[in-house]
Design a protein around this motif. Structure first.
Motif, PDB file in Angstrom:
ATOM      1  N   HIS A 101       0.831  -1.210   0.000  1.00 22.46           N
ATOM      2  CA  HIS A 101       0.000   0.000   0.000  1.00 22.46           C
ATOM      3  C   HIS A 101       0.866   1.262   0.000  1.00 22.46           C
ATOM      4  O   HIS A 101       0.531   2.260  -0.661  1.00 22.46           O
ATOM      5  CB  HIS A 101      -0.920  -0.024   1.216  1.00 22.46           C
ATOM      6  N   VAL A 102       1.988   1.231   0.738  1.00 23.45           N
ATOM      7  CA  VAL A 102       2.918   2.370   0.760  1.00 23.45           C
ATOM      8  C   VAL A 102       3.461   2.629  -0.637  1.00 23.45           C
ATOM      9  O   VAL A 102       3.495   3.783  -1.113  1.00 23.45           O
ATOM     10  CB  VAL A 102       4.058   2.107   1.755  1.00 23.45           C
ATOM     11  N   LEU A 103       3.894   1.571  -1.333  1.00 23.10           N
ATOM     12  CA  LEU A 103       4.443   1.752  -2.682  1.00 23.10           C
ATOM     13  C   LEU A 103       3.366   2.243  -3.650  1.00 23.10           C
ATOM     14  O   LEU A 103       3.670   2.983  -4.592  1.00 23.10           O
ATOM     15  CB  LEU A 103       5.043   0.434  -3.179  1.00 23.10           C
ATOM     16  N   HIS A 104       2.140   1.857  -3.414  1.00 27.77           N
ATOM     17  CA  HIS A 104       1.051   2.327  -4.275  1.00 27.77           C
ATOM     18  C   HIS A 104       0.760   3.811  -4.037  1.00 27.77           C
ATOM     19  O   HIS A 104       0.476   4.569  -4.977  1.00 27.77           O
ATOM     20  CB  HIS A 104      -0.203   1.491  -4.011  1.00 27.77           C
TER      21      HIS A 104
ATOM     22  N   ILE B 272       9.066   4.381   2.646  1.00 30.85           N
ATOM     23  CA  ILE B 272       9.540   3.554   1.523  1.00 30.85           C
ATOM     24  C   ILE B 272      10.604   2.576   2.005  1.00 30.85           C
ATOM     25  O   ILE B 272      10.621   1.395   1.608  1.00 30.85           O
ATOM     26  CB  ILE B 272      10.079   4.450   0.401  1.00 30.85           C
ATOM     27  N   ALA B 273      11.513   3.048   2.876  1.00 31.07           N
ATOM     28  CA  ALA B 273      12.537   2.147   3.415  1.00 31.07           C
ATOM     29  C   ALA B 273      11.899   1.043   4.248  1.00 31.07           C
ATOM     30  O   ALA B 273      12.330  -0.121   4.207  1.00 31.07           O
ATOM     31  CB  ALA B 273      13.529   2.947   4.257  1.00 31.07           C
ATOM     32  N   ALA B 274      10.847   1.374   5.019  1.00 33.73           N
ATOM     33  CA  ALA B 274      10.160   0.351   5.812  1.00 33.73           C
ATOM     34  C   ALA B 274       9.493  -0.681   4.909  1.00 33.73           C
ATOM     35  O   ALA B 274       9.501  -1.888   5.197  1.00 33.73           O
ATOM     36  CB  ALA B 274       9.133   1.016   6.719  1.00 33.73           C
ATOM     37  N   ALA B 275       8.899  -0.216   3.796  1.00 28.76           N
ATOM     38  CA  ALA B 275       8.281  -1.148   2.852  1.00 28.76           C
ATOM     39  C   ALA B 275       9.329  -2.064   2.234  1.00 28.76           C
ATOM     40  O   ALA B 275       9.100  -3.277   2.073  1.00 28.76           O
ATOM     41  CB  ALA B 275       7.544  -0.358   1.763  1.00 28.76           C
ATOM     42  N   LEU B 276      10.501  -1.529   1.910  1.00 27.58           N
ATOM     43  CA  LEU B 276      11.575  -2.338   1.354  1.00 27.58           C
ATOM     44  C   LEU B 276      12.042  -3.384   2.371  1.00 27.58           C
ATOM     45  O   LEU B 276      12.323  -4.535   2.019  1.00 27.58           O
ATOM     46  CB  LEU B 276      12.747  -1.440   0.944  1.00 27.58           C
ATOM     47  N   GLY B 277      12.110  -2.989   3.650  1.00 28.84           N
ATOM     48  CA  GLY B 277      12.524  -3.939   4.673  1.00 28.84           C
ATOM     49  C   GLY B 277      11.552  -5.089   4.826  1.00 28.84           C
ATOM     50  O   GLY B 277      11.951  -6.200   5.192  1.00 28.84           O
ATOM     51  N   THR B 278      10.272  -4.862   4.557  1.00 29.82           N
ATOM     52  CA  THR B 278       9.277  -5.934   4.657  1.00 29.82           C
ATOM     53  C   THR B 278       9.259  -6.793   3.402  1.00 29.82           C
ATOM     54  O   THR B 278       9.227  -8.032   3.474  1.00 29.82           O
ATOM     55  CB  THR B 278       7.884  -5.339   4.899  1.00 29.82           C
ATOM     56  N   LEU B 279       9.304  -6.176   2.224  1.00 28.86           N
ATOM     57  CA  LEU B 279       9.189  -6.910   0.968  1.00 28.86           C
ATOM     58  C   LEU B 279      10.479  -7.616   0.571  1.00 28.86           C
ATOM     59  O   LEU B 279      10.451  -8.560  -0.222  1.00 28.86           O
ATOM     60  CB  LEU B 279       8.744  -5.961  -0.148  1.00 28.86           C
ATOM     61  N   GLY B 280      11.618  -7.141   1.090  1.00 27.21           N
ATOM     62  CA  GLY B 280      12.881  -7.792   0.794  1.00 27.21           C
ATOM     63  C   GLY B 280      13.492  -7.328  -0.514  1.00 27.21           C
ATOM     64  O   GLY B 280      13.005  -6.410  -1.176  1.00 27.21           O
ATOM     65  N   LEU B 281      14.572  -8.000  -0.886  1.00 26.20           N
ATOM     66  CA  LEU B 281      15.335  -7.574  -2.065  1.00 26.20           C
ATOM     67  C   LEU B 281      14.542  -7.701  -3.360  1.00 26.20           C
ATOM     68  O   LEU B 281      14.855  -7.034  -4.350  1.00 26.20           O
ATOM     69  CB  LEU B 281      16.626  -8.396  -2.162  1.00 26.20           C
ATOM     70  N   GLN B 282      13.523  -8.583  -3.380  1.00 27.54           N
ATOM     71  CA  GLN B 282      12.742  -8.713  -4.613  1.00 27.54           C
ATOM     72  C   GLN B 282      12.005  -7.431  -4.968  1.00 27.54           C
ATOM     73  O   GLN B 282      11.621  -7.220  -6.119  1.00 27.54           O
ATOM     74  CB  GLN B 282      11.744  -9.870  -4.508  1.00 27.54           C
TER      75      GLN B 282
ATOM     76  N   LEU C 136      13.341  -4.654  -5.157  1.00 31.96           N
ATOM     77  CA  LEU C 136      14.223  -3.868  -6.022  1.00 31.96           C
ATOM     78  C   LEU C 136      13.970  -4.151  -7.499  1.00 31.96           C
ATOM     79  O   LEU C 136      14.391  -3.377  -8.362  1.00 31.96           O
ATOM     80  CB  LEU C 136      15.682  -4.151  -5.678  1.00 31.96           C
ATOM     81  N   GLN C 137      13.310  -5.267  -7.779  1.00 30.24           N
ATOM     82  CA  GLN C 137      13.012  -5.611  -9.167  1.00 30.24           C
ATOM     83  C   GLN C 137      11.641  -5.100  -9.613  1.00 30.24           C
ATOM     84  O   GLN C 137      11.281  -5.230 -10.777  1.00 30.24           O
ATOM     85  CB  GLN C 137      13.069  -7.134  -9.345  1.00 30.24           C
ATOM     86  N   ALA C 138      10.902  -4.524  -8.669  1.00 32.83           N
ATOM     87  CA  ALA C 138       9.552  -4.053  -8.996  1.00 32.83           C
ATOM     88  C   ALA C 138       9.601  -2.603  -9.463  1.00 32.83           C
ATOM     89  O   ALA C 138      10.206  -1.746  -8.796  1.00 32.83           O
ATOM     90  CB  ALA C 138       8.644  -4.178  -7.778  1.00 32.83           C
TER      91      ALA C 138
ATOM     92  N   TRP D  34       9.576   3.835  -8.957  1.00 32.30           N
ATOM     93  CA  TRP D  34       8.761   5.035  -9.133  1.00 32.30           C
ATOM     94  C   TRP D  34       8.649   5.813  -7.821  1.00 32.30           C
ATOM     95  O   TRP D  34       8.607   7.047  -7.817  1.00 32.30           O
ATOM     96  CB  TRP D  34       7.372   4.667  -9.647  1.00 32.30           C
ATOM     97  N   CYS D  35       8.606   5.097  -6.720  1.00 30.15           N
ATOM     98  CA  CYS D  35       8.594   5.770  -5.412  1.00 30.15           C
ATOM     99  C   CYS D  35       9.927   6.454  -5.131  1.00 30.15           C
ATOM    100  O   CYS D  35       9.977   7.575  -4.612  1.00 30.15           O
ATOM    101  CB  CYS D  35       8.271   4.770  -4.306  1.00 30.15           C
ATOM    102  N   VAL D  36      11.021   5.778  -5.471  1.00 29.44           N
ATOM    103  CA  VAL D  36      12.349   6.374  -5.281  1.00 29.44           C
ATOM    104  C   VAL D  36      12.485   7.633  -6.133  1.00 29.44           C
ATOM    105  O   VAL D  36      13.038   8.656  -5.693  1.00 29.44           O
ATOM    106  CB  VAL D  36      13.448   5.352  -5.625  1.00 29.44           C
ATOM    107  N   ALA D  37      11.977   7.588  -7.362  1.00 30.41           N
ATOM    108  CA  ALA D  37      12.060   8.753  -8.248  1.00 30.41           C
ATOM    109  C   ALA D  37      11.263   9.934  -7.691  1.00 30.41           C
ATOM    110  O   ALA D  37      11.580  11.098  -7.981  1.00 30.41           O
ATOM    111  CB  ALA D  37      11.549   8.382  -9.637  1.00 30.41           C
ATOM    112  N   ALA D  38      10.244   9.647  -6.901  1.00 28.14           N
ATOM    113  CA  ALA D  38       9.422  10.738  -6.355  1.00 28.14           C
ATOM    114  C   ALA D  38      10.105  11.454  -5.200  1.00 28.14           C
ATOM    115  O   ALA D  38       9.735  12.591  -4.875  1.00 28.14           O
ATOM    116  CB  ALA D  38       8.073  10.185  -5.893  1.00 28.14           C
ATOM    117  N   ILE D  39      11.113  10.814  -4.563  1.00 33.27           N
ATOM    118  CA  ILE D  39      11.726  11.399  -3.362  1.00 33.27           C
ATOM    119  C   ILE D  39      12.371  12.760  -3.642  1.00 33.27           C
ATOM    120  O   ILE D  39      12.075  13.738  -2.938  1.00 33.27           O
ATOM    121  CB  ILE D  39      12.739  10.413  -2.742  1.00 33.27           C
ATOM    122  N   PRO D  40      13.279  12.895  -4.641  1.00 33.85           N
ATOM    123  CA  PRO D  40      13.890  14.217  -4.843  1.00 33.85           C
ATOM    124  C   PRO D  40      12.885  15.286  -5.251  1.00 33.85           C
ATOM    125  O   PRO D  40      13.013  16.449  -4.834  1.00 33.85           O
ATOM    126  CB  PRO D  40      14.928  13.968  -5.950  1.00 33.85           C
TER     127      PRO D  40
END
Length: 647
Positions: free
Chosen positions: A459-462, A569-579, A581-583, A588-594
């Motif tokens: 939901h966070v990534l969405h 976003i970092a918390a979502a990455l910690g839950t979803l794991g390294l996979q 990084l392939q999504a 798109w969330c990382v691109a929104a940060i700056p």
């Protein structure tokens, strides 16, 4: 129009006459009418009789002494009065000459033809009105209403100047200091009695009284304007500023009436006074002018207090730059905890409002903790640094032509400011990301799962993707960041105005309860931190509660704070794991940060700079030159805007 017509019909006739003259060349129309009156004495006599019936029962001194001034010396009362005038129509069936004056004249068009009216026509018009005025059963001399109006104005100035809220701030507690205000009404009364007794206006007695009155008017106006210095040091009250402006305006009106009273060409002075009344009519119809005039000092006070704070957020050397990084890193550490507490509050299943309140309390406590530890959140800087930049521009604005040193100095300040903002953002994000990931990794080892569920992480990534309304929400968050700085300035001004630091230090009950030394320390602490506490608490609750209130009204508004969003976003990455990084959704969330950071900082900075510049009345005459110099520096030495100087 028969003389026996009703008052409302006679007033409507006069309104229509002025409207007819306004349709074309008003000056030419009045000149034509006056020539017709001169050529036809019978017609002139009828017009004089009709004008007399129309003006009968209307008091000239009421128009001269009251028109353009607030009936009650309070800002909110005047705001209500202007709203009433704009929303409710006025009736021509009135005995108030001020109300009839506003129905008769349009400030713009009538001011033009009256200004263009020739001297002969103006004198003839004045003579016509004087004859209509003198046609009463007991005709007063035309100067008597002027003297009565002067006395009314003097009494009002005296009453306002000796009111409790102004007397202390005017320094009128002693009999000597208050003598100007106490003598003003009596001197104006003596002048009126001389005029009513038939003394010529250029007799020694009248001239002596006029000179004494003018000296008192100047003294009272100077006293009133001197309150601004007191307000700058001891806080702003909009009502007090409003009363000061009313005193100054009444003093200027008395000067104009005295000039008319003594003038050998009264028709000219009368025209100038009517033009002034027309200008004040236009001014009183404007709500914007009321807010601009009376909130300007408060806005400037807020901006200047923010400018003092903002200087601490601008780094100018390597030591200050790395200190900013250290303090921003501390802020990032606290925001990492705030991120997880946000998820906890969301998991409690509260109603929309209470969920927003819990989120706001979480943010507010975190921001206050950062403030007390002397750390920083990057997005709070722009609203404080913008007034500091406005102060620099105000100093430059005093020169007609900027020197090369001033231009380069301005570019240096911009470089320092942008570099400081970058240090704040980098320091926040450089800590919040690894800390959140580390906590999630420890939770995986200890509990077998992250601190947030998979559904919540997705939901966070969405929600935070660049493909959604993230950028619009980030800009809205920038306005909340700016609004928190206004709240901070207003609360600090309120604290200073009511002298709460002095009360904490010297109040007998506080000294008995806290002790003398502790009371002094508490007073100093609150005076130093009241602005920061107000800014952080207001910002926290606005970030949490405003979206909840918007939801209640069906508005899809959320907040996007760059540091908080990055932590989520970092918390979502910690839950979803390294996979994850392939999504594509993650990137798109990382691109929104700056872009989120840019809008948070940019919107807040632009709004704060705009308020600060307008409150100071700064009009930079060489903006193009400054922008070109800034562009050249950015192209030739971009490193200066990102990293501290090497030496």
């Amino acid at each position: 129009m028969p003389v026996q017509a009703s008052r409302a019909e006679r007033h409507l006739w006069l309104i229509e006459v002025l409207r007819w003259a306004r349709r074309g060349d008003g000056g030419a129309a009045w000149a034509y009418l006056l020539r017709q009156f001169e050529a036809q004495p019978a017609l002139r006599a009828q017009v004089v009789q009709l004008l007399h019936a129309t003006l009968h029962g209307l008091h000239l001194e009421g128009l001269l002494a009251d028109h353009g001034f607030a009936p009650r010396a309070a800002f909110m009362n005047e705001l209500g009065e202007r709203l009433r005038r704009r929303l409710l129509p006025a009736s021509p069936d009135t005995d108030d000459l001020g109300t009839l004056f506003e129905l008769l004249f349009e400030p713009g068009p009538d001011g033009h033809w009256l200004q263009a009216l020739g001297d002969d026509a103006l004198q003839a018009l004045g003579q016509l009105l004087a004859e209509a005025w003198h046609a009463r059963d007991e005709p007063p001399h035309w100067r008597e209403p002027l003297a009565s109006a002067i006395e009314l104005l003097a009494t009002q100035v005296q009453s306002a100047g000796l009111s409790p809220e102004l007397r202390v701030r005017l320094g009128l507690n002693s009999q000597e200091a208050s003598r100007g205000f106490t003598q003003l009404g009596r001197t104006a009364q003596d002048l009126r009695e001389l005029i009513e007794a038939g003394q010529p206006t250029h007799s020694p007695e009248v001239l002596q009284q006029v000179n004494a009155l003018r000296a008192l008017i100047d003294a009272c106006e100077a006293r009133a304007k001197g309150v601004h210095e007191h307000l700058q040091a001891w806080g702003i009250s909009v009502d007090v500023v409003f009363q000061i402006d009313q005193i100054s305006a009444r003093c200027r009106r008395m000067e104009a009436l005295l000039a008319w009273l003594l003038s050998p060409t009264p028709h000219r002075e009368g025209r100038e006074l009517v033009l002034g009344l027309l200008a004040e009519t236009r001014q009183r119809r404007s709500l914007r002018a009321l807010f601009t005039q009376h909130y300007a000092l408060l806005a400037r006070q807020v901006a200047e207090r923010s400018a003092e704070t903002g200087e601490h957020y601008i780094t100018r050397d390597r030591a200050a730059y790395f200190d900013m990084l250290r303090r921003a890193a501390g802020g990032g550490l606290v925001i990492a905890g705030t991120t997880f507490m946000k998820f906890v509050a969301g998991a409690m299943g509260l109603s929309v409002f209470w969920a927003g309140f819990a989120a706001g309390a979480n943010y507010a406590l975190s921001f206050v903790l950062i403030h007390l530890l002397h750390w920083t959140v990057a997005t709070k800087q722009p609203a404080m640094t913008a007034p500091a930049m406005a102060a620099r521009l105000a100093q430059m604005d005093r020169h007609d032509r900027l020197s090369d040193e001033q231009v380069q100095g301005f570019v240096d300040e911009v470089a320092h400011l942008l570099r400081s903002q970058m240090a704040g953002i980098v320091g926040n994000l450089a800590v919040v990301i690894p800390v959140v990931l580390a906590v999630q990794a420890l939770a995986q080892l200890a509990l077998g799962h992250g601190l947030i569920g998979t559904v919540k992480a997705e939901h966070v990534l969405h929600d935070l993707t660049l493909l959604g309304p993230t950028l619009a929400f980030a800009a809205f968050t920038g306005t909340l960041l700016f609004a928190s700085s206004l709240v901070a300035g207003w609360v600090e001004n309120w604290f200073v105005w009511h002298r709460l630091d002095s009360a904490l230090q010297w109040n007998p009950a506080a000294r008995r309860w806290l002790g003398v030394a502790r009371a002094a320390r508490w007073a100093a602490w609150w005076r130093e931190n009241i602005s920061g506490l107000a800014a952080n608490v207001s910002l926290g609750f606005m970030l949490g509660v405003v979206p909840a209130l918007a939801t209640f009204f069906g508005l899809p508004i959320e907040v996007r704070h760059v540091t908080l969003s990055t932590g989520q976003i970092a918390a979502a990455l910690g839950t979803l794991g390294l996979q994850a990084l392939q999504a594509p959704a993650f990137w798109w969330c990382v691109a929104a940060i700056p872009l989120t950071g840019l809008l948070n900082v940019g919107v807040s900075f632009v709004l704060a700079l705009r308020v600060a510049l307008r409150s100071r009345g700064v009009q930079v005459s060489e903006r193009g030159r400054l922008l070109r110099a800034l562009g050249r520096r950015l192209l030739r030495q971009p490193r200066q805007f990102l990293l501290p100087p090497s030496a």
